[in-house]
Write a protein that holds these residues in place. Structure first.
Motif, PDB file in Angstrom:
ATOM      1  N   PRO A 134      21.645  56.837  62.380  1.00 31.85           N
ATOM      2  CA  PRO A 134      21.455  55.629  63.184  1.00 31.85           C
ATOM      3  C   PRO A 134      20.025  55.114  63.107  1.00 31.85           C
ATOM      4  CG  PRO A 134      22.673  57.285  64.432  1.00 31.85           C
ATOM      5  CD  PRO A 134      22.202  57.960  63.185  1.00 31.85           C
ATOM      6  N   GLY A 135      19.870  53.826  62.829  1.00 33.13           N
ATOM      7  CA  GLY A 135      18.557  53.199  62.807  1.00 33.13           C
ATOM      8  C   GLY A 135      17.792  53.387  61.526  1.00 33.13           C
ATOM      9  N   ALA A 137      24.415  49.212  59.752  1.00 32.44           N
ATOM     10  CA  ALA A 137      25.605  49.859  60.308  1.00 32.44           C
ATOM     11  C   ALA A 137      26.086  50.961  59.372  1.00 32.44           C
ATOM     12  CB  ALA A 137      26.714  48.850  60.543  1.00 32.44           C
ATOM     13  N   ASN A 138      26.647  52.018  59.948  1.00 41.13           N
ATOM     14  CA  ASN A 138      27.211  53.135  59.202  1.00 41.13           C
ATOM     15  C   ASN A 138      28.537  53.538  59.829  1.00 41.13           C
ATOM     16  OD1 ASN A 138      25.045  54.364  57.195  1.00 41.13           O
ATOM     17  ND2 ASN A 138      23.947  53.714  59.034  1.00 41.13           N
ATOM     18  N   ILE A 168      32.625  58.729  62.848  1.00 42.99           N
ATOM     19  CA  ILE A 168      31.187  58.682  63.127  1.00 42.99           C
ATOM     20  C   ILE A 168      30.732  57.246  62.923  1.00 42.99           C
ATOM     21  CG2 ILE A 168      28.930  59.635  62.560  1.00 42.99           C
ATOM     22  CD1 ILE A 168      30.482  61.938  61.128  1.00 42.99           C
ATOM     23  N   LEU A 169      30.157  56.650  63.946  1.00 39.42           N
ATOM     24  CA  LEU A 169      29.763  55.247  63.914  1.00 39.42           C
ATOM     25  C   LEU A 169      28.315  55.095  64.367  1.00 39.42           C
ATOM     26  CD1 LEU A 169      32.889  53.675  65.677  1.00 39.42           C
ATOM     27  CD2 LEU A 169      32.410  53.618  63.218  1.00 39.42           C
ATOM     28  N   SER A 170      27.626  54.137  63.773  1.00 39.36           N
ATOM     29  CA  SER A 170      26.297  53.776  64.275  1.00 39.36           C
ATOM     30  C   SER A 170      25.988  52.351  63.854  1.00 39.36           C
ATOM     31  CB  SER A 170      25.213  54.726  63.751  1.00 39.36           C
ATOM     32  OG  SER A 170      24.995  54.543  62.367  1.00 39.36           O
ATOM     33  N   GLY A 171      25.174  51.697  64.659  1.00 40.76           N
ATOM     34  CA  GLY A 171      24.750  50.347  64.340  1.00 40.76           C
ATOM     35  C   GLY A 171      23.445  50.034  65.034  1.00 40.76           C
ATOM     36  N   SER A 172      22.668  49.148  64.434  1.00 36.91           N
ATOM     37  CA  SER A 172      21.403  48.741  65.055  1.00 36.91           C
ATOM     38  C   SER A 172      21.139  47.277  64.748  1.00 36.91           C
ATOM     39  CB  SER A 172      20.245  49.611  64.554  1.00 36.91           C
ATOM     40  OG  SER A 172      20.067  49.470  63.161  1.00 36.91           O
ATOM     41  N   TYR A 173      20.399  46.656  65.654  1.00 35.32           N
ATOM     42  CA  TYR A 173      19.975  45.271  65.471  1.00 35.32           C
ATOM     43  C   TYR A 173      18.476  45.219  65.748  1.00 35.32           C
ATOM     44  CZ  TYR A 173      19.456  40.243  66.001  1.00 35.32           C
ATOM     45  OH  TYR A 173      19.044  38.945  65.850  1.00 35.32           O
ATOM     46  N   ASN A 174      17.711  44.671  64.795  1.00 32.40           N
ATOM     47  CA  ASN A 174      16.252  44.618  64.907  1.00 32.40           C
ATOM     48  C   ASN A 174      15.771  43.180  64.727  1.00 32.40           C
ATOM     49  OD1 ASN A 174      16.061  47.579  64.838  1.00 32.40           O
ATOM     50  ND2 ASN A 174      16.578  47.364  62.674  1.00 32.40           N
TER      51      ASN A 174
END
Length: 910
Positions: free
Chosen positions: A84-85, A806-807, A777-783
């Motif tokens: 993540p990230g 995102a993954n 398994i999930l992940s996401g980020s917004y920058n």
């Protein structure tokens, strides 16, 4: 049915072999007939990573091998890109460097067993593909620092960790082997499309478990193919802004690479008593990447007047010429070779002595060194020497733009004909000083890097039995680092100059196909053999080109870091509150040497130059984790952190100009002096960062949400400053002024970067036991960011920042079967690619989604203990790597197609 249910932490530690003894004691105390629970595979790895995340007082992400030697990826870079990230940029089809929370690799530090690592690149960003995944047992990414984390950066710290052999209670020996195949096949006749990777890992304990030894060896022999479109750029037709953009030129290639990497890991751990332990570890990698590149360089609009008679556009779409022809066009046939040899070694010793129940001491000594040498060979051939056409040597070359894929061409000449295409430069690319204008028949780039770092650390810890503080620790670390670069280049001229030369038959190979751009077959030969057999003369480019001299530099840093940190272990509202707070003080002495360069009669004139600075920064930090309710954690962190400036920007090399006609001027705006270069006095990037997170931990899985804000105190921009040129010698008349305008990187105005991150690990067992083998398994980020050079200027695009990352991994694991499919996505960002003279240049990289898949079976279910097989496909959807220029997605610079890599192999654990 088992009566014993280990805790999450025990399950995770047991899965990595770190707490088997503790689990055994709990089992015996619970019931003598307890079933032994061993969590392995994907779930075991996830539980171990989850335990690290949950147990850390900092905000971290973690990777843990399913078992020794069994991280699933080719390198650590691929594994990091799933966290993540985090996001990775590809180089030649493989993950190479990593951005954390939208910040470029320049803002990240990599450590091995807690020690900062040198790099083989031109700067500080670690190229993680140097590290075989088989030799790394776990990785912890610190998104927030603590005062005891002596190697920290604004983006984060990536700590790679090798095994601790005394954490295992038995001997282990693991052998892995995989064959590899790329579905593009051999794009060059002398390339390879089949390879392998193999590893061997051994762990054992001796002398009543007081001495532990771990040894690992990993070999990678990996072919890679690429069809590469590359554009020179897109000027206006006729160079008139009222006219549409048009292709300035093209440099398409096919590439066949062979990456060979040997890695060795050794750990010796000694614990003769409960109050003393000693660990010696060594890590070595040897990395060779050889690339065969063949293609045709096609000048377009920028070649008008010397490579063609101009461009005729026949189709215009939204201000871009999408079809047309280059009139009386002449092209250049290239047979090139790139080779990179890199070695990295890291050695460290750590000793911990417990004086009594309250006090302990720790000492650490480390050394690491990296060497890299590049060899880039270009050889040129065409229909005749120099600018202009001969009969049959030019054509009206039609083209059709194909969106992201660049252009397709429609030639009428057979560029594979050895009677027509001969050795010799078809354009006037020589410098007309040391090499005649039509005598550049090829080129060699040979940059090299040496990076060396040594460090010593002393720390002490005092345990506290009462009050809210669990301990206080303090210490000091001293390090010396010196990185140097030598940049050389050479013109090649045929010994038969001014004649051209038909390629001798012994060097000819089967033609290479350029059908992917419509150019058909091209002449192919062994360029390195021609060079080695003496067909060319070499002339140093450094005699006439200033950038070669300024590209040779050395930067040295002496850093002393002291710290004090208190560990918090108390309660808030009858709930556990843990964390730490502390302070680092960092004193840095930096210096650089290089060359001051001017020119006279077309030749460079060199003078020595140097510079440097000394500064001290104070870096407070705090991390708190509060258990709001069972398995629910609220986290808060604040810290001031720094990331040191890029070393190529700290280069003392510069170019300067002296105009004797202005020698009498006393007006700074009309000074006889001007110039530009690096800045050895650059201060680091500095930022205050704030983090808030909420995490929910389940029996097998977790949910996490976090937000962060980084207040950048400064940023580095190129600025024009008044510079003192009095240290440089110039011919008479001597100037009245010693100052002039100089362009160099400076610490300027800052800004911010902020973002939100979410991640989850969910299992089917949460719904029903029937689905217990499935997991997601999930992940996401917004920058987003805003950094300005001045208060009135537009915000810049931060290198490495993708707004969206995102993954996702979906897996099944049961009855001996293991299957997973993973996808990772990052949106557009400003990255770095290879430019002229093998230098790294910034370009915009289009967003991409990469998909990998694997399926395997563990024969333990069939009574064959320790044996498993695996089929893996990387880049399943054959995702291209696409870059563009000037923020305009129509101006495609690179379109690189790599194909799919298939791997089939086995693992056997004795």
């Amino acid at each position: 049915m088992s009566l014993f249910k280990p805790s999450l932490v025990m399950l995770a530690l047991a899965s990595t072999g770190m707490a088997q003894g503790v689990v055994a004691e709990e089992q015996q105390a619970a019931d003598e007939k307890i079933e032994v629970i061993e969590v392995r595979g994907i779930r075991g790895s996830m539980l171990a990573s989850q335990a690290v995340k949950q147990g850390s007082t900092e905000i971290v992400e973690s990777i843990n091998a399913e078992e020794i030697g069994k991280l699933p990826d080719v390198s650590i870079a691929e594994s990091l890109a799933r966290l993540p990230g985090l996001a990775a940029q590809r180089l030649d089809g493989r993950a190479n460097v990593v951005s954390i929370r939208g910040l470029a690799p320049d803002f990240t530090i990599a450590t091995l067993n807690g020690r900062e690592q040198v790099t083989v690149g031109d700067n500080r960003g670690v190229e993680f593909d140097q590290y075989p995944s088989e030799l790394i047992n776990s990785v912890v990414v610190y998104k927030t620092p603590n005062a005891a984390l002596l190697s920290q950066a604004i983006g984060g710290t990536v700590d790679m960790r090798t095994v601790k052999p005394l954490s295992y209670n038995e001997r282990q020996l693991v052998v892995n082997g995989r064959g590899e195949y790329n579905d593009l096949g051999k794009l060059n006749p002398d390339g390879k499309d089949k390879g392998y990777r193999a590893s061997f890992s051994y762990i054992d304990q001796f002398n009543d478990d007081t001495l532990g030894v771990a040894f690992g060896y990993a070999k990678l022999y990996s072919p890679n193919q690429e069809e590469r479109w590359q554009a020179w750029g897109y000027p206006n037709l006729g160079y008139d802004d009222a006219n549409p953009l048009v292709l300035g030129g093209a440099k398409p290639f096919v590439r066949s690479s062979l990456l060979e990497r040997d890695g060795v890991m050794l750990v010796i751990e000694y614990q003769p008593s409960s109050n003393f332990s000693s660990t010696l570890d060594a890590y070595y990698t040897k990395f060779t990447d050889e690339q065969l590149l063949r293609g045709i360089e096609i000048p377009g609009q920028w070649g008008a007047g010397w490579a063609n008679d101009g461009v005729i556009g026949t189709q215009n779409e939204d201000g871009l010429v999408t079809a047309g022809s280059f009139v009386n066009s002449k092209v250049l046939v290239r047979n090139d070779l790139n080779r990179r040899d890199a070695d990295t070694i890291s050695v460290g010793w750590n000793g911990i002595y417990t004086i009594n129940d309250d006090w302990s001491l720790e000492g650490d000594i480390s050394y690491s060194k990296a060497d890299r040498t590049d060899f880039g060979l270009e050889t040129y051939a065409g229909t005749s020497r120099g600018n202009g056409c001969t009969e049959g040597g030019c054509e009206n070359l039609k083209f059709q733009m194909q969106g992201d894929r660049g252009a397709t061409f429609f030639p009428t000449i057979n560029y594979a004909d050895p009677a027509l295409i001969k050795l010799g430069g078809p354009f006037n690319w020589g410098n007309n000083v040391t090499v005649p204008g039509n005598a550049q028949d090829g080129f060699i780039n040979t940059p090299s890097i040496e990076d060396e770092l040594s460090a010593v650390r002393l720390t002490a810890e005092r345990l506290l039995s009462e009050g809210p503080l669990a301990s206080i620790q303090f210490g000091v670390n001293y390090s010396e680092r010196e990185k140097s670069k030598k940049d050389e280049g050479f013109f090649l001229t045929l010994k038969d100059y001014p004649d051209t030369l038909a390629v001798p038959s012994q060097y000819l190979m089967s033609p290479t196909s350029l059908d992917f751009i419509g150019m058909g077959q091209m002449l192919t030969y062994n360029a390195e053999a021609l060079l080695n057999d003496g067909y060319y003369n070499l002339t140093s480019e450094g005699e006439t080109v200033s950038s070669r001299a300024t590209g040779t530099w050395s930067v040295k840093e002496e850093v002393t870091t002291g710290y004090v940190m208190a560990e918090v272990d108390t309660e808030l509202a009858d709930r556990s509150l843990v964390g730490n707070f502390g302070l680092q003080v960092v004193h840095t002495k930096q210096s650089s040497t290089g060359k001051a360069v001017t020119q006279k009669d077309g030749l460079v004139v060199l003078q020595d130059n140097s510079g440097g600075d000394t500064y001290t920064e104070w870096l407070p930090s705090a991390n708190l984790s509060w258990e709001v309710m069972d398995s629910h954690q609220l986290r808060f962190a604040v810290a001031r952190s720094l990331a040191r400036a890029r070393m190529d920007k700290m280069n003392a090399g510069l170019t300067f100009n002296y105009d004797p006609s202005l020698a009498g001027s006393t007006d700074i705006d009309n000074s006889p002096w001007s110039g530009g270069g690096g800045n050895p006095s650059l201060k680091p990037w500095l930022a205050w960062q704030y983090d808030l997170g909420y995490e929910i931990y389940l029996d097998e899985g977790y949910l996490a949400l976090g937000v962060f804000y980084k207040d950048l105190e400064n940023y580095i921009f190129d600025e024009s400053v008044v510079y003192d040129f009095s240290g440089f010698t110039v011919p008479d008349p001597q100037p009245a002024l010693t100052d002039g305008q100089f362009t160099q990187p400076e610490n300027g105005r800052g800004g911010y970067i902020r973002g939100v991150e979410a991640s989850a690990h969910l299992t089917g067992g949460m719904l029903t036991d029937v689905l217990s083998g499935f997991g997601l398994i999930l992940s996401g980020s917004y920058n987003e960011s805003e950094v300005q050079e001045t208060a009135d200027s537009d915000p810049i695009d931060l290198p490495g920042l993708s707004q969206k990352v995102a993954n996702a991994t979906f897996y099944y694991e049961d009855y001996g079967f293991q299957a997973r499919i993973s996808a990772r996505y990052r949106s557009d960002f400003l990255g770095e690619v290879t430019g002229l003279s093998l230098a790294r240049i910034p370009v915009y990289v289009k967003g991409e989604t990469l998909v990998d898949a694997q399926i395997g079976y563990d024969f333990t279910e069939m009574g064959v203990d320790g044996l498993s097989v695996l089929l893996q496909v990387n880049n399943l959807t054959d995702e291209p790597f696409v870059t563009y220029q000037n923020g305009d997605t129509r101006q495609i610079r690179d379109y690189q197609q790599y194909g799919r890599n298939y791997m089939l192999g086995f693992s056997y654990k004795f």
